[in-house]
Design a protein around this motif. Structure first.
Motif, PDB file in Angstrom:
ATOM      1  N   SER A  22      -7.370  -5.705   1.525  1.00 38.78           N
ATOM      2  CA  SER A  22      -5.960  -6.072   1.490  1.00 38.78           C
ATOM      3  C   SER A  22      -5.850  -7.576   1.691  1.00 38.78           C
ATOM      4  CB  SER A  22      -5.210  -5.344   2.612  1.00 38.78           C
ATOM      5  OG  SER A  22      -3.862  -5.758   2.674  1.00 38.78           O
ATOM      6  N   ARG A  48      -2.742 -10.598   2.176  1.00 43.39           N
ATOM      7  CA  ARG A  48      -1.336 -11.008   2.252  1.00 43.39           C
ATOM      8  C   ARG A  48      -1.226 -12.243   1.369  1.00 43.39           C
ATOM      9  NH1 ARG A  48       3.525  -8.799   3.292  1.00 43.39           N
ATOM     10  NH2 ARG A  48       4.993 -10.355   4.089  1.00 43.39           N
ATOM     11  N   ASN A  72       1.671  -7.676   0.263  1.00 41.65           N
ATOM     12  CA  ASN A  72       0.300  -7.206   0.472  1.00 41.65           C
ATOM     13  C   ASN A  72      -0.231  -6.691  -0.855  1.00 41.65           C
ATOM     14  OD1 ASN A  72       0.507  -7.703   3.236  1.00 41.65           O
ATOM     15  ND2 ASN A  72       1.321  -5.662   3.632  1.00 41.65           N
ATOM     16  N   ASN A 125      -2.861  -8.525   7.591  1.00 42.96           N
ATOM     17  CA  ASN A 125      -3.042  -7.679   6.403  1.00 42.96           C
ATOM     18  C   ASN A 125      -4.022  -8.268   5.399  1.00 42.96           C
ATOM     19  OD1 ASN A 125      -1.261  -5.603   7.196  1.00 42.96           O
ATOM     20  ND2 ASN A 125       0.475  -6.889   6.637  1.00 42.96           N
TER      21      ASN A 125
END
Length: 177
Positions: free
Chosen positions: A95, A97, A137, A171
């Motif tokens: 993941s 951001r 995300n 994230n």
């Protein structure tokens, strides 16, 4: 070598090396499972504070640190996470951001690369629209990876237009479980 059994002593499975090698599992003696080697450990890495600018062609996301708090023993090779033991199937998830400095929405896609084999990505995620002057995300995952001890996984990203970037965030990570 397969399984050695008999003599009323139970079983010894997977023997190799030193002429005989590493014993993976010992059971029997009327005691059930006595000992089993740990052959895989989950691993993780987190995006560090350095900014990575996402381009319009795939590039390896840089600036990672091993997450040894949540995934003890995790190590990096360059900007890649080193696999701790083999596993199949393994789950690999990433993941990021991603921030968008543009006024309009821009798509971003992640892919996971195994052992620098960019010609055949392990998995490519779906494009995610990152809203203008905002963040989102962006993820990629597979639950069917075949990994060997010492393999190295990297995260690559591509944007539909320049102006996207990623930096340290809760994230932004890669996990192997």
């Amino acid at each position: 070598m397969g399984t050695i059994s008999g003599l009323g002593l139970g079983e010894i499975e997977t023997i190799s090396g030193l002429g005989l090698g590493e014993i993976q599992k010992i059971s029997g003696l009327g005691l059930g499972l006595i000992w089993e080697a740990v052959t895989f450990l989950p691993s993780g890495m987190d995006k560090s504070g350095s900014t990575y600018n996402i381009n319009t062609s795939y590039g390896t996301v840089t600036g990672w640190v091993a997450d040894t708090t949540n995934y003890p023993g995790s190590t990096l090779s360059g900007n890649g996470l080193v696999v701790q033991g083999g596993k199949s199937p393994a789950t690999v998830e990433a993941s990021l951001r991603v921030s968008n400095g543009n006024a309009s929405s821009v798509n971003c896609t992640l892919r996971l690369i195994l052992n620098a084999n960019t010609g055949s990505p392990l998995v490519t995620g779906s494009a995610v629209a990152v809203p203008g002057f905002s963040a989102a995300n962006v993820t990629v995952s597979t639950s069917s990876a075949t990994l060997a001890d010492g393999d190295v996984l990297t995260v690559q990203a591509v944007a539909g237009f320049s102006g996207l970037s990623t930096t340290a965030h809760a994230n932004s990570w890669l996990h192997i479980t």
